[in-house]
Design an enzyme around this catalytic site. Structure first.
Site, PDB file in Angstrom:
ATOM      1  N   SER A  15       1.174  -1.149  -0.505  1.00 51.79           N
ATOM      2  CA  SER A  15       0.099  -0.093  -0.088  1.00 51.79           C
ATOM      3  C   SER A  15       0.859   1.135   0.178  1.00 51.79           C
ATOM      4  O   SER A  15       0.346   2.266  -0.692  1.00 51.79           O
ATOM      5  CB  SER A  15      -0.831   0.045   1.065  1.00 51.79           C
ATOM      6  OG  SER A  15      -0.875   0.217   2.410  1.00 51.79           O
ATOM      7  N   LEU A  92      10.659  -7.191   4.148  1.00 50.94           N
ATOM      8  CA  LEU A  92      11.167  -8.159   5.068  1.00 50.94           C
ATOM      9  C   LEU A  92      12.363  -8.481   5.260  1.00 50.94           C
ATOM     10  O   LEU A  92      12.669  -8.501   6.283  1.00 50.94           O
ATOM     11  CB  LEU A  92       9.784  -8.764   5.083  1.00 50.94           C
ATOM     12  CG  LEU A  92       8.444  -8.440   5.997  1.00 50.94           C
ATOM     13  CD1 LEU A  92       7.475  -9.447   5.785  1.00 50.94           C
ATOM     14  CD2 LEU A  92       8.995  -7.410   7.157  1.00 50.94           C
ATOM     15  N   ASN A 109      13.618   3.825   4.390  1.00 48.56           N
ATOM     16  CA  ASN A 109      12.626   2.862   5.317  1.00 48.56           C
ATOM     17  C   ASN A 109      11.687   3.818   5.676  1.00 48.56           C
ATOM     18  O   ASN A 109      11.522   4.424   6.323  1.00 48.56           O
ATOM     19  CB  ASN A 109      13.656   1.570   6.102  1.00 48.56           C
ATOM     20  CG  ASN A 109      12.396   1.129   6.482  1.00 48.56           C
ATOM     21  OD1 ASN A 109      11.654   0.057   5.715  1.00 48.56           O
ATOM     22  ND2 ASN A 109      12.581   0.625   7.740  1.00 48.56           N
ATOM     23  N   HIS A 111       8.745   2.964   9.014  1.00 48.85           N
ATOM     24  CA  HIS A 111       8.244   1.883  10.029  1.00 48.85           C
ATOM     25  C   HIS A 111       7.302   2.268  11.176  1.00 48.85           C
ATOM     26  O   HIS A 111       7.194   3.269  11.568  1.00 48.85           O
ATOM     27  CB  HIS A 111       9.597   1.966  10.958  1.00 48.85           C
ATOM     28  CG  HIS A 111       9.195   0.727  11.461  1.00 48.85           C
ATOM     29  ND1 HIS A 111      10.165  -0.364  11.637  1.00 48.85           N
ATOM     30  CD2 HIS A 111       9.724   0.682  13.508  1.00 48.85           C
ATOM     31  CE1 HIS A 111       9.708  -0.997  13.279  1.00 48.85           C
ATOM     32  NE2 HIS A 111       9.242  -0.441  13.989  1.00 48.85           N
ATOM     33  N   ASP A 152      16.777  -0.131  11.637  1.00 47.94           N
ATOM     34  CA  ASP A 152      16.021   0.108  12.342  1.00 47.94           C
ATOM     35  C   ASP A 152      16.643   1.189  13.122  1.00 47.94           C
ATOM     36  O   ASP A 152      16.302   2.557  13.536  1.00 47.94           O
ATOM     37  CB  ASP A 152      14.950   0.151  13.408  1.00 47.94           C
ATOM     38  CG  ASP A 152      13.679  -1.371  12.659  1.00 47.94           C
ATOM     39  OD1 ASP A 152      13.829  -0.603  10.948  1.00 47.94           O
ATOM     40  OD2 ASP A 152      12.904  -2.112  13.019  1.00 47.94           O
TER      41      ASP A 152
HETATM   42  C1  GRF Z   1       4.220  -0.469   6.515  1.00 50.34           C
HETATM   43  O1  GRF Z   1       2.973  -0.376   8.160  1.00 50.34           O
HETATM   44  C2  GRF Z   1       5.400  -0.203   6.909  1.00 50.34           C
HETATM   45  O2  GRF Z   1       5.805   0.322   8.126  1.00 50.34           O
HETATM   46  C3  GRF Z   1       6.467  -1.027   7.408  1.00 50.34           C
HETATM   47  O3  GRF Z   1       5.014  -2.693   6.856  1.00 50.34           O
HETATM   48  C4  GRF Z   1       4.270  -1.859   6.425  1.00 50.34           C
HETATM   49  C5  GRF Z   1       4.528  -1.956   5.036  1.00 50.34           C
HETATM   50  O4  GRF Z   1       2.855  -2.481   4.313  1.00 50.34           O
HETATM   51  N1  GRF Z   1       7.958  -1.229   6.921  1.00 50.34           N
HETATM   52  P1  GRF Z   1       2.596  -1.970   2.818  1.00 50.34           P
HETATM   53  O5  GRF Z   1       2.838  -3.381   2.460  1.00 50.34           O
HETATM   54  O6  GRF Z   1       2.675  -0.696   2.327  1.00 50.34           O
HETATM   55  O7  GRF Z   1       0.862  -1.970   2.879  1.00 50.34           O
END
Ligand code: GRF
Length: 196
Positions: A15, A92, A109, A111, A152
């Site tokens: 997203s 990930l 990134n 978070h 992080d």
């Molecule tokens: C988000 O909450 C971001 O902060 C974390 O992973 C999630 C990714 O969500 N790093 P999406 O795939 O962008 O919906």
């Protein structure tokens, strides 16, 4: 302003990737997303890339015997995409040190917490939001930071706070934070690309 190239890494729903792509289409950010790199062939992000003609590269460290092959592959891909900025959006896997060093201050990134709280290896997704609620925190939020060799821990670029409500579940909190991520990430990308 010259249009710049962004490469996004994503493992999941995508997203944030979508929010960035939409912002680029609307010229809210002076860039085009040339490619998506994912370790997960089933990622929603990949589906979105296919539907929108964004080049896709599926590459996972688990496909290689050791990190050398993986790093080499990433170097090749990134070398051919020539990104001005590399944006991790729910990716990930750890970015190998060699790549971090090669693209110093050009990898960011997002978070879903107020770093340095709830950051580091193993802190991702709903685990973060559950912990925020279990600890009785009154606020949470999201953080955009530079990627360094340690999970992080890179310098924070921007944060947005959201309240934690008494009746929140991890899911309702996650949704509130994610909404802010979709607003914050394009803004930060715009800022960085306008000042580089
Ligand atoms: C988000 O909450 C971001 O902060 C974390 O992973 C999630 C990714 O969500 N790093 P999406 O795939 O962008 O919906």
């Amino acid at each position: 302003m010259k249009t710049k190239n962004i490469v996004v890494f994503a493992s999941g729903t995508g997203s944030n990737f979508k929010a960035l792509h939409q912002a680029a289409l609307k010229r809210e950010i002076p860039a085009r997303i040339t490619a998506l790199i994912s370790d997960n062939p089933d990622a929603g992000a990949l589906r979105y890339a296919r539907e929108h003609g964004i080049r896709e590269h599926i590459v996972s460290p688990t496909d290689y015997e050791d990190s050398t092959g993986y790093v080499q592959k990433l170097r090749e891909i990134l070398g051919s995409e020539s990104p001005d900025l590399i944006v991790l959006a729910g990716y990930l896997k750890k970015i190998p040190n060699e790549i971090v060093d090669l693209y110093k201050r050009r990898i960011i990134n997002i978070h879903p917490a107020l770093l340095p709280k709830y950051g580091g290896k193993g802190w991702y997704g709903m685990r973060v939001h559950r912990a925020v609620i279990e600890n009785g925190d009154q606020e949470s939020g999201c953080t955009v930071h530079y990627v360094t060799r340690v999970y992080d821990e890179g310098p924070v670029i921007a944060q947005v706070k959201v309240p934690v409500r008494k009746d929140d579940t991890a899911e309702t909190l996650a949704a509130r934070v994610l909404k802010q991520e979709h607003l914050l990430y394009p803004k930060v990308v715009r800022f960085l690309l306008s000042h580089s």
